[in-house]
Design an enzyme around this catalytic site. Sequence first.
Site, PDB file in Angstrom:
ATOM      1  N   LYS A  79     -52.865 -28.431  38.398  1.00 46.85           N
ATOM      2  CA  LYS A  79     -51.563 -27.804  38.636  1.00 46.85           C
ATOM      3  C   LYS A  79     -51.717 -26.635  39.613  1.00 46.85           C
ATOM      4  O   LYS A  79     -50.894 -26.477  40.512  1.00 46.85           O
ATOM      5  CB  LYS A  79     -50.949 -27.330  37.316  1.00 46.85           C
ATOM      6  CG  LYS A  79     -50.651 -28.501  36.389  1.00 46.85           C
ATOM      7  CD  LYS A  79     -49.325 -28.389  35.682  1.00 46.85           C
ATOM      8  CE  LYS A  79     -48.876 -29.725  35.124  1.00 46.85           C
ATOM      9  NZ  LYS A  79     -49.186 -29.938  33.712  1.00 46.85           N
ATOM     10  N   LYS A  88     -42.746 -39.370  35.692  1.00 52.56           N
ATOM     11  CA  LYS A  88     -41.528 -38.560  35.846  1.00 52.56           C
ATOM     12  C   LYS A  88     -41.640 -37.659  37.063  1.00 52.56           C
ATOM     13  O   LYS A  88     -40.657 -37.381  37.736  1.00 52.56           O
ATOM     14  CB  LYS A  88     -41.349 -37.645  34.637  1.00 52.56           C
ATOM     15  CG  LYS A  88     -40.962 -38.341  33.370  1.00 52.56           C
ATOM     16  CD  LYS A  88     -41.233 -37.400  32.191  1.00 52.56           C
ATOM     17  CE  LYS A  88     -41.829 -38.135  31.034  1.00 52.56           C
ATOM     18  NZ  LYS A  88     -42.719 -37.311  30.204  1.00 52.56           N
ATOM     19  N   LYS A 126     -48.779 -44.530  40.525  1.00 51.46           N
ATOM     20  CA  LYS A 126     -48.653 -44.430  39.074  1.00 51.46           C
ATOM     21  C   LYS A 126     -47.205 -44.052  38.705  1.00 51.46           C
ATOM     22  O   LYS A 126     -46.644 -43.125  39.286  1.00 51.46           O
ATOM     23  CB  LYS A 126     -49.599 -43.343  38.544  1.00 51.46           C
ATOM     24  CG  LYS A 126     -49.427 -43.091  37.055  1.00 51.46           C
ATOM     25  CD  LYS A 126     -50.061 -41.790  36.576  1.00 51.46           C
ATOM     26  CE  LYS A 126     -49.370 -41.367  35.342  1.00 51.46           C
ATOM     27  NZ  LYS A 126     -49.499 -40.556  34.404  1.00 51.46           N
TER      28      LYS A 126
HETATM   29  P1  ADP Z   1     -45.341 -38.572  32.983  1.00 47.15           P
HETATM   30  O1  ADP Z   1     -46.521 -38.836  33.890  1.00 47.15           O
HETATM   31  O2  ADP Z   1     -44.199 -39.479  33.303  1.00 47.15           O
HETATM   32  O3  ADP Z   1     -44.949 -37.111  32.935  1.00 47.15           O
HETATM   33  P2  ADP Z   1     -46.503 -38.046  30.415  1.00 47.15           P
HETATM   34  O4  ADP Z   1     -47.650 -37.309  31.041  1.00 47.15           O
HETATM   35  O5  ADP Z   1     -45.464 -37.272  29.676  1.00 47.15           O
HETATM   36  O6  ADP Z   1     -45.794 -38.967  31.526  1.00 47.15           O
HETATM   37  O7  ADP Z   1     -47.099 -39.166  29.480  1.00 47.15           O
HETATM   38  C1  ADP Z   1     -46.761 -39.451  28.159  1.00 47.15           C
HETATM   39  C2  ADP Z   1     -47.649 -40.602  27.713  1.00 47.15           C
HETATM   40  O8  ADP Z   1     -47.375 -41.804  28.481  1.00 47.15           O
HETATM   41  C3  ADP Z   1     -49.143 -40.322  27.891  1.00 47.15           C
HETATM   42  O9  ADP Z   1     -49.850 -40.830  26.763  1.00 47.15           O
HETATM   43  C4  ADP Z   1     -49.520 -41.077  29.161  1.00 47.15           C
HETATM   44  O10 ADP Z   1     -50.875 -41.484  29.145  1.00 47.15           O
HETATM   45  C5  ADP Z   1     -48.565 -42.285  29.126  1.00 47.15           C
HETATM   46  N1  ADP Z   1     -48.205 -42.698  30.504  1.00 47.15           N
HETATM   47  C6  ADP Z   1     -47.428 -42.009  31.368  1.00 47.15           C
HETATM   48  N2  ADP Z   1     -47.294 -42.670  32.548  1.00 47.15           N
HETATM   49  C7  ADP Z   1     -48.028 -43.806  32.433  1.00 47.15           C
HETATM   50  C8  ADP Z   1     -48.300 -44.923  33.327  1.00 47.15           C
HETATM   51  N3  ADP Z   1     -47.777 -44.992  34.541  1.00 47.15           N
HETATM   52  N4  ADP Z   1     -49.096 -45.914  32.862  1.00 47.15           N
HETATM   53  C9  ADP Z   1     -49.621 -45.862  31.610  1.00 47.15           C
HETATM   54  N5  ADP Z   1     -49.403 -44.849  30.736  1.00 47.15           N
HETATM   55  C10 ADP Z   1     -48.621 -43.830  31.120  1.00 47.15           C
END
Ligand code: ADP
Length: 330
Positions: free
Chosen positions: A110, A202, A199
């Site tokens: 970050k 959000k 990937k």
């Molecule tokens: P984001 O990247 O959308 O902010 P988070 O970090 O809040 O998502 O992730 C919440 C959960 O979903 C975590 O356990 C993360 O490993 C899983 N996750 C998020 N994006 C993916 C993805 N593209 N593929 C597989 N797992 C994901």
Amino acid sequence: MRILSGVQPSGKLHVGNYFGAIRQFVDLQHKGSGLYFIADLHALTTVRDAAKLRELTRDVVITFLALGLDPERATLFKQSDVPEVSELSWILSTVTPMGLLERAHSFKDKVAHGISPDHGLFAYPVLMAADILIYRSDVVPVGKDQKQHLEITRDIAVKFNQTYCPGFDPSTGKGGVLKLPDAMIMEDTAIVPGIDGQKMSKSYNNTIELFAPDKETQKRIMSIKTDSTPVEAPKDPEKCTVYALLKLFATPEELAIIRDQYLRGGVGYGDFKKQLVQLFMRQFGEARRRQAELMKNADYVDEVLARGAERARKIASELMDEVRKVTGLR
Ligand code: ADP
Ligand code: TRP
């Protein structure tokens, strides 16, 4: 076996969150007593709008319920409904070496992205350790990105036990007040790609949300980036984002047919996207109906959270009694 995990209410949940995390929570609820919480305190590090935080927090609970977490089996609650976790977080911070937090990838990433860090972001892993340790969790299912946070949690637990529990044996983990948890890293879930091929996240504005209106979902899926191979020509499934997503939804038999269509040519990307829309609706149709019902049933959602908070607090208070005793706070 106690299973615990948390999801931050930092945005609308998407297909990546389902296949990467929530699907496992649903499967695991039959294997042990599960605690699943909405990490609203953690989300304060990024969401600074009260109405938005409330809305996103509700969205996560409703998503859990709609996708099949059963509040009779699993405990669903809001992190901030258990204030003891903030107390434990402070106590743990007094035995956490600065260096441990300075080495955290998520923090370093970050900062490298130009975010000016505040103490909350720096202390994020300590609060996460408190979340895990306060419920004496055995297993924590998380994505790969959280692996280091689990290692930090174990390090902090060892430090605390070594400081306050004379009989603690770090090689077995026995004799401490804090139980050393194991991560369950969901290695085999491939990273779900977003509509731009990166990937799905959000933060990249490339998600297919689980509960957007039909029209919007369709529009998102139809706008997945593909190359310019003409309809008649054979296509390489392994290089195609649409195919990577179809893989998640199709049965092996369906996928074999689709693969053949890619390799032979004659079917355009538009048609593959339409198939993906159909398979998405088949997979999530039932959950989407439940979600729409739950959105209208605020009382039920409140009641699930209240019951969850009560159960979670009971477990947390027992641990805190011991922590206060061994530290001399009581
Ligand atoms: P984001 O990247 O959308 O902010 P988070 O970090 O809040 O998502 O992730 C919440 C959960 O979903 C975590 O356990 C993360 O490993 C899983 N996750 C998020 N994006 C993916 C993805 N593209 N593929 C597989 N797992 C994901
Ligand atoms: N940091 C996790 C994430 O971003 C969310 C989280 C907070 C969590 N506390 C937790 C996950 C405790 C597991 C256990 O995905």
